[in-house]
Structure formats: structure tokens, C-alpha cells
Design a protein around this motif. Sequence first.
Motif, mmCIF file in Angstrom:
data_model
loop_
_atom_site.group_PDB
_atom_site.id
_atom_site.type_symbol
_atom_site.label_atom_id
_atom_site.label_comp_id
_atom_site.label_asym_id
_atom_site.label_seq_id
_atom_site.Cartn_x
_atom_site.Cartn_y
_atom_site.Cartn_z
ATOM 1 N N LEU A 198 0.853 -1.075 0.057
ATOM 2 C CA LEU A 198 0.008 -0.010 0.122
ATOM 3 C C LEU A 198 0.820 1.173 0.073
ATOM 4 O O LEU A 198 0.473 2.375 0.201
ATOM 5 N N ARG A 199 2.212 1.052 -0.319
ATOM 6 C CA ARG A 199 2.966 2.204 -0.095
ATOM 7 C C ARG A 199 2.762 3.403 -1.098
ATOM 8 O O ARG A 199 2.542 2.999 -2.347
ATOM 9 N N GLY A 200 2.388 4.598 -0.648
ATOM 10 C CA GLY A 200 2.177 5.823 -1.429
ATOM 11 C C GLY A 200 0.526 5.546 -2.027
ATOM 12 O O GLY A 200 0.239 6.668 -2.767
ATOM 13 N N LEU A 201 -0.183 4.736 -1.702
ATOM 14 C CA LEU A 201 -1.427 4.482 -2.302
ATOM 15 C C LEU A 201 -2.730 4.900 -0.975
ATOM 16 O O LEU A 201 -2.250 4.979 -0.079
ATOM 17 N N TYR A 202 -3.623 5.263 -1.689
ATOM 18 C CA TYR A 202 -4.590 5.882 -0.865
ATOM 19 C C TYR A 202 -5.542 4.534 -0.352
ATOM 20 O O TYR A 202 -5.635 3.696 -1.365
ATOM 21 N N TYR A 203 -5.906 4.480 0.752
ATOM 22 C CA TYR A 203 -6.869 3.435 1.271
ATOM 23 C C TYR A 203 -7.220 3.881 2.562
ATOM 24 O O TYR A 203 -6.840 4.781 3.384
ATOM 25 N N HIS A 204 -8.276 2.890 3.013
ATOM 26 C CA HIS A 204 -8.871 2.946 4.201
ATOM 27 C C HIS A 204 -8.475 1.922 5.351
ATOM 28 O O HIS A 204 -8.710 0.630 4.851
ATOM 29 N N ARG A 205 -7.953 2.113 6.591
ATOM 30 C CA ARG A 205 -7.286 0.947 7.222
ATOM 31 C C ARG A 205 -8.390 0.178 7.783
ATOM 32 O O ARG A 205 -8.158 -0.999 7.603
ATOM 33 N N ASP A 206 -9.595 0.675 8.012
ATOM 34 C CA ASP A 206 -10.667 -0.203 8.598
ATOM 35 C C ASP A 206 -10.754 -1.273 7.498
ATOM 36 O O ASP A 206 -11.273 -2.539 7.710
ATOM 37 N N GLU A 207 -10.842 -0.854 6.239
ATOM 38 C CA GLU A 207 -11.340 -1.680 5.137
ATOM 39 C C GLU A 207 -10.458 -2.776 4.838
ATOM 40 O O GLU A 207 -10.617 -3.752 4.528
ATOM 41 N N GLU A 208 -9.143 -2.286 4.948
ATOM 42 C CA GLU A 208 -7.968 -3.166 4.667
ATOM 43 C C GLU A 208 -7.854 -4.073 5.670
ATOM 44 O O GLU A 208 -7.685 -5.481 5.685
ATOM 45 N N VAL A 209 -8.184 -3.844 6.780
ATOM 46 C CA VAL A 209 -8.025 -4.960 8.037
ATOM 47 C C VAL A 209 -9.447 -6.026 7.909
ATOM 48 O O VAL A 209 -9.234 -7.213 8.287
ATOM 49 N N ALA A 210 -10.710 -5.322 7.553
ATOM 50 C CA ALA A 210 -11.864 -6.221 7.227
ATOM 51 C C ALA A 210 -11.497 -7.235 6.156
ATOM 52 O O ALA A 210 -11.720 -8.240 6.299
ATOM 53 N N SER A 211 -10.790 -6.655 5.140
ATOM 54 C CA SER A 211 -10.376 -7.481 3.864
ATOM 55 C C SER A 211 -9.632 -8.722 4.181
ATOM 56 O O SER A 211 -9.727 -9.709 3.861
ATOM 57 N N ILE A 212 -8.539 -8.400 4.850
ATOM 58 C CA ILE A 212 -7.841 -9.490 5.412
ATOM 59 C C ILE A 212 -8.230 -10.499 6.446
ATOM 60 O O ILE A 212 -7.960 -11.645 6.381
ATOM 61 N N LYS A 213 -9.202 -9.882 7.295
ATOM 62 C CA LYS A 213 -10.007 -10.773 8.194
ATOM 63 C C LYS A 213 -10.818 -11.708 7.453
ATOM 64 O O LYS A 213 -10.886 -12.824 7.755
ATOM 65 N N SER A 214 -11.441 -11.432 6.203
ATOM 66 C CA SER A 214 -12.173 -12.238 5.456
ATOM 67 C C SER A 214 -10.994 -13.264 4.606
ATOM 68 O O SER A 214 -11.696 -14.352 4.640
ATOM 69 N N SER A 237 -7.448 0.039 -6.475
ATOM 70 C CA SER A 237 -8.381 0.757 -7.000
ATOM 71 C C SER A 237 -8.654 2.092 -6.986
ATOM 72 O O SER A 237 -9.323 2.679 -7.517
ATOM 73 N N TYR A 238 -7.687 2.646 -5.878
ATOM 74 C CA TYR A 238 -7.690 4.043 -5.612
ATOM 75 C C TYR A 238 -6.677 4.607 -6.743
ATOM 76 O O TYR A 238 -6.696 5.965 -6.647
ATOM 77 N N GLY A 239 -5.569 4.020 -7.098
ATOM 78 C CA GLY A 239 -4.536 4.966 -7.881
ATOM 79 C C GLY A 239 -3.154 3.982 -7.887
ATOM 80 O O GLY A 239 -3.207 2.938 -7.735
ATOM 81 N N LYS A 240 -2.311 5.042 -8.272
ATOM 82 C CA LYS A 240 -0.696 4.157 -8.485
ATOM 83 C C LYS A 240 0.198 5.009 -7.611
ATOM 84 O O LYS A 240 0.006 6.218 -7.295
#
Length: 867
Positions: A198-214, A237-240
Amino acid sequence: MNKVEIENRVISIHDNLALRDDGSVIAMYEVPASIISSMDVEGKIKFKKRTEAVFASLAPNLSFDIGMLPVPIDLEERYSALLEDCEEDTYEMALYLLEKSSDDLYSSIGQLINYKFFMTIPLKSFEITGDLKQMLGDAWGRLRQKAVSAVSRTLEFDIKWYENYEKVNNDLETNLALIQGRKTTQAETGFYQRVDYLRGLYYHRDEEVASIKSSVQNIDDTVVEPLANGVLGLKNSYGKSLVKILPIANMPNVVNNLHLVEHAQKLPFPVELHWKFHFSKMKGAFSLAAKGERASDRIKENQIEAYENGSNQKTSLATARIILDEMTDGVDAHELFVNYMASFVITGQSMKEINYYKKIIQQDIGDLGVQVVSGMSDQLYFFYKNRFIEQLEESDKYCIQAMKLSSACENLFFTSQKIGSDIGFTIGRIDHAVESWAGDYKKALASSTHPVFLNLFQANKQGIVGKITDNPHFAIVGETGGGKSFLTKGLFTCHSLLKALTLYIDPKNEMKAQYMKVKAKYEANFPKMEKEIQEAREAIQDDEQLYWVIKGIEYKYYKPVVDYINTIHFVSLDAKEKSNHGALDPLVFLHGDACKKISVKVTEELLGEKYTKEDKFEIAFLESLDEVMAEREQGQKAGLLHVFEKLLASEDEMIKTRANLALRKIKNSQMELVFSHGENPAVDMDAHITVLGVTGLNLPKANEKITSDHKESLIVMYALGEFCREFGERDRTKETIIFVDEAWFFNKTAIGASILMSMKRVGRSQNNFLGLITQSIDDVKTEDDSTAFGTIFAFREPNETDKVLSYFKLPVEEETQDWYDNMTKGQCIMRDPFGRTARITVDFQLPEVTILFDTVETKMKNTRMVA
């Protein structure tokens, strides 16, 4: 090209444990950064030894990793919490200041970060079933999704793999306790392995945690592709973004005090640092000793050849011989050796940005003798090898350093420089330099990405981890013109916004005039503001949109600043105004023993020996004082003048004469503020913000002998000091903060020193915060720890370098002396209640606010330039 597994190798996560696809288990820990001042040589030595002891305990695990990650600071969350403690009548000013401060920080620094450290350590393996091994070996990668599901079910319900590791995991946590290592949570374990992608990419931490939990398969759910010019592209999906790994190819021959972590954190942009360690074998054909013997033979042969040919390789060969001999001695002494790979990781949005970061790192770190290379053709290898889940193997050869474990600890792992509060107002930035900035404060600020936040009210609160003192008092010292007045007024402005009673003692009575001048300047443009607001009301129908538009217009014309000035209760104690007479009369604002004590002290200062020379006058004065105090308690208006007027009726001529002398000295002097008939009320102690200016005082300079002309001014100041004590003491349920400018005068006499001590003793239990602004460090020294200072700022005072360093408990040596002496206007050394010390550049950011701080003392023409 070096080879490494590029697939996500995590098959299951439980708490801080991650199971890899080969059946091995990695434990993850967070190690909180220990805050060590750049000048604390002894502290660094002790911490490096502690770190070495912890690393040595990991030798049975064969390897371990360390990652230093820049973690974003949620400034909005911090400022929102601070706003909850702001008073209603100053809330709009607080909101304005914090919003503008936030904008300034993000525009000048970018994303604010804290550095966090993590370790991953392989746990000793346990036997797992042959069927499961076969499943891991054969199915993984070919039928990845089905394999994960099948293996997860098998692990979770058949063997619960993590249960076999509980004891060894707990033992490991015990070993790491010396550096306060803690197990990561299950969410953290997955998330920080995901962060690599996720380096340099926009993300939502809570969404990433939920995704990994899934599904742990989502850890590497990012496109990673090698691009031209030796960089990698990341895409979600947010950018490069662009990522480049810069491995360290060579370390200097001498690594003592290298402190790579400290230097990396001084870089003017966020970086990652990763280390992968593997303990060297000490026995066998491939052991360090055997390798050393073979290397020794080669060096001998090369030395003989060089001498025979007169080659210029003699020096390098001699150096190699010294290093090899040191290694051999270490092996003989049973010291631990490690191989390790270290890499910087930088992130950007363009090649220009990446190349700039690379250039700065190679230059700055190169100055330490550390060779940082581009790794052009091996970016994928370093990207995947530096994942927390990967371990350094014997087969890894590229950019590997070999050295003693003790030498590796010279990197100064798990440390950072920080000072102040997590939740507080921005007051400046840490200055990492030792050299002088030659007055260019813009460069000093631009060189630092570490803002200093401060909330003085944190000092006496309980349950704050790491705080070493609960002393609420603070001091600001330094020569005139160094910037201490600027800092003082900035701290006053910030803390006066909070839910506390704030009192500023202004013995020069200079603040009111400046504040009124600024107010008039801003209000001159209010007709334009009202016109724009009216136009907005006519044009905008949506109420919410209109609200924000009007707020923007008010900000444009600095209305919150004017509203804030209007909340300040300015009191100018000018004795020429009869309405001020008795404002500091002890019989007006004090009761009981406190009233009697200060009444005696000011009278003793007024009459000198004529008060104490003969007992009968002193007895008569005390009897008269008791009578007047009793009348006051019965509801009569009473003041110190009544005490002397009663003495005029004495049959003793000496008593009558001395009373008359006192009354004549008081008449038409500054002392009428202290000696009165009690006809006027005292200064309001319940106002939210009070600036108490005293005009006409003739205070002695710091080193000036006290004359009779000074005494009446000192009497006023003594009474003022007692007023401050009462202000801070009377309601312990309410925070009070007092700024005493020109505080050095209290130490000019025994009476003043006594009053100062009583003011300081009103402290933690009464929720009172006393700030002394003075010139010499001697003015704040005390042998009584209960009256010391929890927070202190020291601006440059050329004649007190060694005294200041000693007070801050820093070594008095050339480097620390330069560190202090090279400060210029606007810079100071700060120590906080956690015992942390740093050199900072003061910066309150907003010129429309800092213009309020302009004074004759600082001669600041452009507040932005000096702070």
C-alpha cells in the motif's frame, strides 16, 4: 538476478502469529520507540547495550527482522480531541487556529508521521501432520483459493496450529520485555504485512483490516510491476504509486556511534528502513572461524605480492588485516556475529520525486561512510525479500553485511526524537542540527518534518505512560531579544483557549496596547466583511452551504481573532487612577494568616529597620492589623491604610511618627495599589482570561543593586505575587495557569524569594500551573524537587552555556556546547515532563495571530521569519 518467492506466503494468522505456506511460523512484535535526545550520549550507550542483550537472546531462533515504518498521524483526530477541552467563549478562535495550523503543517510538511518499529522472529518449529505438509507443499499456488480454504479448515478445526506455539511465544515476549516489545494484535499482524503493498496508495485502514480478516489472500491484493529506471509501480483501485528500494551495499570500517536510525529520521521526508538478520555459524567448515582462516591466508598472499611489486594496495590490505584480526578475536571470545541485509524504501508519485529522495539519501547517508546503491535490476527481489514474512537465509548473498552483533547495534534501533504532547497545540519543530542556521529560520523549519505539540495541562495528570514528573510548573529563560517573549505569548494564547482560568502578569503593561492596535486594524475592514456576508445570504439558499461560506468570509477578515481579543479582561494597574487603588491590598483579596503574612511583609519592606528596630512598634502594628482584619470579617470595608491611621492615635510619639511616615511614603505613589481603604474591589479572579498590566513600575535590572526608588515597585510586585498564589490556590477543582513575566525580580530580595516559593508550592494538588519568564537559569534552580519545573525552555544566554547544559543534565562537552551556543533568535532547548530534551525552532505559524506578540523586547519585524 536474485530469486525470491513472490506469492503471498501467509496461510493463516492468529494474534501475532503468521503461518507460512511451508509450515513455519513467524511471530510479530511492536517495539515502541524509546525517546533519546541527540545529545544524550550516555543514554544511547545504555540503550545499545540493552538492545544487544535482547538480540543475543534470539540466537536460538537463528534470524529476526526489524522494520522501521513511517505511520501517518491523524491530525484531525488529535485536534478534535483538543477542541473538546476548549472553552465556549474562545471555541471559534480555537477552531480557527487549529484549522489554519493544520493547513500550514500539511502544506509545508505533507503527511505527518511517527516512526514505528516492528520485529518478526521465526519460532522454533513443531511437528505437523504429514498430510498437512503434503497439502502445503503440493496444492499451494496451483489451486490457491481451494488450498487456502482447505488448509485453513484443517488448521483451525483439526490441530489449531497456534496452540503449539503459545509457550514459546510467551517466552519470546519475556525476552523482548527489556525493550518493551509487545505482541501485535491479529488485526495489526495482517495489516502491517499488507502495508508493503500500500506504499504511497490511498486506502482506508478499517477496510483493509476487514479485507484481510475475510481472507489472508488479500494481503497482496495489489498489482506490483517493474518499471523502467529501476522502480516498481504499485496499483490498486484508488490509484498508483512508485516505490524504490535502496539497499546498503557497504558499511564503514568503523561503525561506532553510526546511529543510522537517528540520521534516517532526520531526512526531510518519510522513509522506511528494513533489516534482516541471520546469526552466523560458529562451528564447522562454513563457520565464521573457518571463513576467517581462509580469508587470512588470502590476505597474507596478497600482502606479500603487494610489497614485492610496490603496489598501492598496501593500505587497504592493512585495513583488511585489522578488521579480520578483530573478527578473529571476537570469535575466540565467543562473541555473536550476524549477517544482515539493510534497505531504505522510498515512495513517490513521480520519477522526479523518487530521484530527489534517492539523491538526498545517498548524499546524507553517504556522509556517514554508508554506501547506498540503487539496486536497479533487483527491485522485485528486494521488494519481496523485505516483507515481514520473509527471513534472511544462508543462501542470500547480495548486499549482505557481516559484523559483530554489538557492532550491528550501533544502528541505534528502536529510538526516536520526540518532545511535547501527543494532543496539543503546535508550537514549533524539532531542530536536528548542531550547527547554526545563521538566522535563516525558514531553513531551520524546512529542514524538519517533526512538529512539536504541547498541552501544558498534561503535566500533572495521572496515568500517562512515560511521564517522570507531575510538576505542573514551567519556565522560560534566556537573554533579552532571544525570543522568549514570543514563545511566552504564544503559549498564553493557545492555553487561554482551554477550559481553565488564565492570568498573565505583564509588568511592562505592553500587551493591551498591541492587542487593541491589532483589533482596530482588523475591525477597520469589518464593513467589507458585513457586505460580503449580506451578499452571500442573498445568493445562497442552502443553510449548511451558507454557514460554511459565512465562516470562510469571517476567517478572511480575521473575525475569530477580534472575538478572542474581546474575551480578554485587560486590567492596567495604574496608581494614578483612583479606581485601581487597593486592587492588590491584602485586606481586600486575602483572608486569615495569608492576609496577615503579606501585610507584614509589605510593611517591613516599606519601613525597613523602622519596622523591626523596636519591638513596641511591631507589636502596635500587629495589634492594629488584627483589629482591622476583625472589622473586615464583620463586613466593613477595610484596607492597610486603616492600620496606619489607627496608629496615628497612639500616645507613643515614636509609633505615631512612624505611622505618619508610612502614610506619607504611600501617598501619590505606586504603593497605593497595595495600601488602601478597601474602597475598590480586587482584580476579578473569576474571569476566563486576564492580562494584568502594571504601569509606572521602576524594577531593578537583573544585576542592578536595589535602591530606594526600586522598593515601592517591588512592594507592588510582592503583593502581585501573593495575588497569583491566591488565584491558583483557592479552587482546586479548576485548572489555573499563570504567566509571570520578568519573574527574576522575585529573587532580588529574601521576601521576594519567599513569595516565589509560596507561589510554586501551589501546584499539582491545586491544579495550578505557574510559568516564570526570566533571564537566568539561576532564577529557576532549586534544591526542592517539589518546586522545580516540569517543563522548561532555555533560549541562548552566552554567559550561561555550561550552567544550562548542567541544568538539563546534558554532558558539558564541545558538541553540546556548540549545540546550545549555535542557537539564534527563535530557537531554544526544551525539556518536557517525560524528561525528553530537544532543540526546537519556535513557530506559531499564523502571522495574523503572531502579530499580537510584537513587543519592544523582541523587536520582531516579521514574526514568521523569527519563529
